[in-house]
Design a protein around this motif. Sequence first.
Motif, PDB file in Angstrom:
ATOM      1  N   GLY A 768       4.151  81.016 112.929  1.00 30.63           N
ATOM      2  CA  GLY A 768       5.465  80.391 112.993  1.00 30.63           C
ATOM      3  C   GLY A 768       5.554  79.156 112.121  1.00 30.63           C
ATOM      4  O   GLY A 768       6.574  78.917 111.467  1.00 30.63           O
ATOM      5  N   VAL A 769       4.482  78.342 112.108  1.00 33.30           N
ATOM      6  CA  VAL A 769       4.461  77.136 111.278  1.00 33.30           C
ATOM      7  C   VAL A 769       4.601  77.500 109.800  1.00 33.30           C
ATOM      8  O   VAL A 769       5.392  76.897 109.068  1.00 33.30           O
ATOM      9  CB  VAL A 769       3.165  76.338 111.523  1.00 33.30           C
ATOM     10  CG1 VAL A 769       2.960  75.281 110.438  1.00 33.30           C
ATOM     11  CG2 VAL A 769       3.199  75.680 112.897  1.00 33.30           C
ATOM     12  N   VAL A 770       3.826  78.486 109.346  1.00 31.05           N
ATOM     13  CA  VAL A 770       3.894  78.898 107.935  1.00 31.05           C
ATOM     14  C   VAL A 770       5.283  79.434 107.610  1.00 31.05           C
ATOM     15  O   VAL A 770       5.866  79.103 106.560  1.00 31.05           O
ATOM     16  CB  VAL A 770       2.811  79.952 107.632  1.00 31.05           C
ATOM     17  CG1 VAL A 770       2.999  80.518 106.229  1.00 31.05           C
ATOM     18  CG2 VAL A 770       1.417  79.344 107.779  1.00 31.05           C
ATOM     19  N   LEU A 771       5.837  80.249 108.499  1.00 35.47           N
ATOM     20  CA  LEU A 771       7.156  80.832 108.251  1.00 35.47           C
ATOM     21  C   LEU A 771       8.229  79.753 108.168  1.00 35.47           C
ATOM     22  O   LEU A 771       9.076  79.766 107.267  1.00 35.47           O
ATOM     23  CB  LEU A 771       7.489  81.822 109.367  1.00 35.47           C
ATOM     24  CG  LEU A 771       8.832  82.567 109.239  1.00 35.47           C
ATOM     25  CD1 LEU A 771       8.834  83.426 107.978  1.00 35.47           C
ATOM     26  CD2 LEU A 771       9.083  83.418 110.474  1.00 35.47           C
ATOM     27  N   ILE A 772       8.204  78.814 109.097  1.00 33.42           N
ATOM     28  CA  ILE A 772       9.194  77.740 109.097  1.00 33.42           C
ATOM     29  C   ILE A 772       9.033  76.857 107.862  1.00 33.42           C
ATOM     30  O   ILE A 772      10.023  76.460 107.223  1.00 33.42           O
ATOM     31  CB  ILE A 772       9.046  76.892 110.379  1.00 33.42           C
ATOM     32  CG1 ILE A 772       9.482  77.707 111.602  1.00 33.42           C
ATOM     33  CG2 ILE A 772       9.868  75.623 110.282  1.00 33.42           C
ATOM     34  CD1 ILE A 772      10.943  78.061 111.634  1.00 33.42           C
TER      35      ILE A 772
END
Length: 802
Positions: A768-772
Amino acid sequence: MYAVWKLCLANLRKRKIQNFLIALLILLSTLLLSTSVILISNTDNLFTGMHEKTNGSHDILRMDSGLQDPEQIREFWSDEQGVQVSKLLEYRTLSGVSYNGSDIPNLLLFMMDTPAPPLGVDELLTAQGIRSDTPEKGTVWIPTSLAYSHQIAVGDTLSFKTDSGTVDLNVSAVVVDIPYGGPFSTESRIWMNDLDYQALPVAEGAVPSYMMGIRYDNYADRQSDWNAFEQALGSPYLETVMSFDEISSFYLILNKVIGFVMIFLAVVMMGIAFFTIGFTIADAILTQYRTIGVLKSLGLTSRRTIGVYLIQYAFLSVTAIVPGLILSRFLSRMIVDSTLAYLKTDTDPLPLSGINAAAWTGVLILVLVLLCVWAYGRRARRIAPVQAIRYGMSESDSRRESRGIGTAGRSLIGFGSLPAVLVVGTRNILKNAKTSTLMMILTMVTSAVLVLGYVVLNSVINIQQTSPQWGYDDSNITVRVFNPSTFSKSEFEDRLSADSRIKNVSWHNGVTGVIEAADTPVAGEFAYPLSIVISIVEGSYNDIGFAVLEGQNPVNKNEIAIGVNVAQSLNKNLGDTVELYVEGQQHTLTVTGIYQSVANSSNSVRILAATVQENNPAFSATDVAYINLNNPAQSDAVVAELNGSYADYLSAATQKTLLDSVFLEAASTLILPMCFMGLLFIAVTLIIIYSICLINIRKEIKTYGIYKSVGMSSGRIRQSVALGISVLATVGALLGILLGVYALPMILENILSDYGMVDLPLVINRGGVVLIACLSIPAAAAGSWLSSRIIRKTSPRILVVE
């Protein structure tokens, strides 16, 4: 002066897109900064105003153990000069209530015997319904915290669980009850009619419980008044006291977090805006170098040349700042209404102040913009008319440009071995090193803001994974006993021990005690004894899952673990001793652990039941049971069975249910401002990169024309530019992940340290961190792609001829 006006108007007309984008950037900076100023101003003002309006208390004294005489205590405070006191409010405690057939978990109820008004201190305001002097028989008044969080309205029925069964009462009014009506409250005062109150069952031999509010005319006198009070008692006050800091903390915490984060981000955005303005002015000077030289030769002074840019950006700033200030009022109203909803009434909406401070913020932004323009515009003073007319730039710049890139540079980079698309994109980045650095920093900050918002929201929503680090337990099931007089603890334990699904059980009581602090070396800040919450466990803290920051939880009767704020107040470390009063008995205990807890702002301690049993062998913890299972997946089934078999004695709930009852409210409140700031920075990224790329492409338009003349299509050139910017944005996004996960949370830790949280527990979902974080990459690519449309409209033939 006429020439200055004409040049200013020409700049506004010629660079419409750039001027619009800069104005939009100033507007967004104004919106963010002024909103944060209004938010912080109103957070204190609204709570303080409501506290004054209700004649709110600074201390709430609860007397429910019979350790000291309530009448004697009220008599002392009534005679004290500069102090107002409420009536003695009698109450009984319940821990079970249901609405629409469903139990409301994690809620301790103080059933109040409502006296005739006025109360003296902490007057109640009607938020919904029509209030009389006291509730009508068969009805109750409930606080806004209970009503708004569970969508309870006037006319609804609540079922209260007592020792002798269930009592159904209708809600006749919703009231603003400052001490027990804050966000995330797990305690509520229910105001009853005297006849209904007297009908509540009372355990045989139970001591009447009383509550009293104290308000100081001058809060600075609190310590001296308190010292005089304890001298009159002849001992420390041994029962419960809730201070003003505890009353106000959860009203203020969310807005302070949001406000300080917004200020930080606004400062970052303003820095980017000023850099962009400076870059645009520097580019305008280079582009109009020959024109400025001609005008200077005709008598236009350097001061008037700078005045052209000052007037231009003053106009843009005013047209951007004014709507930014107007919009900030609406945005701050939305956030304030969300975070301070429990102070609202149907007839008296929350007044919004801080407009003057926001206006001064706009003036400050205008002054800073003009200073930035003046600093960069001074470069026009160095323009020599002869060199400008001859070269279109300074003579030294002309020589440097004529030399071009040397063979050493070309061999070092090795462009010849790369595809043409990569060469064009890489050259665009390397040749414009300053603007490339700015774009990378911009995408880094944007990604960091997005990551911070996502990580904070994810951590709050998934608090079950880190509940011990927040000061909560880590057990599978929590059982709260609301009918202790007829409840058989031994029978209950026998049933659990015979159940193969049960792994272990520990019992917990929460009481209020006092730590003697007269010998503290801290400079008089807490010279009076500290009233603290004491966790008493019969069993093992490790089984329950309570965590510590340093040392360990107590395992022997002469040991104690203390909260970080208690440790700071008393200047205590591991191995030190403290004097603790529990149930009026003094104990000298050794500190074995220091922990953090958002509950009670870490003003609490942990001891074992064996400590209390030294003076009271009959003591047995029966308030709450923490149950762990061999298979946590069976939690719901066990909870259903316990609630069915012991419906008249206890209320069982899973840990997730209890945590969600508090923290999902915080998450829903944070979603709006966090999403707003994220979208705002994505928009700013697109805007600024569009503006910078447009300037760079116009400077290099002849080069791109030559590329087209040798067969490279407009689409491939635009792809090259977008690819280079995307690579740059990817590097920025990766750095933003580090900044958002490790650096920015330190800001929150500084804010939350006053609330007992010195090490913010984060739940990091890597995917999620990478995607955001990567959301800034398409914004950067879109900005560069849109700005390169002028390449498609350019004629190679004309460019080659030039």
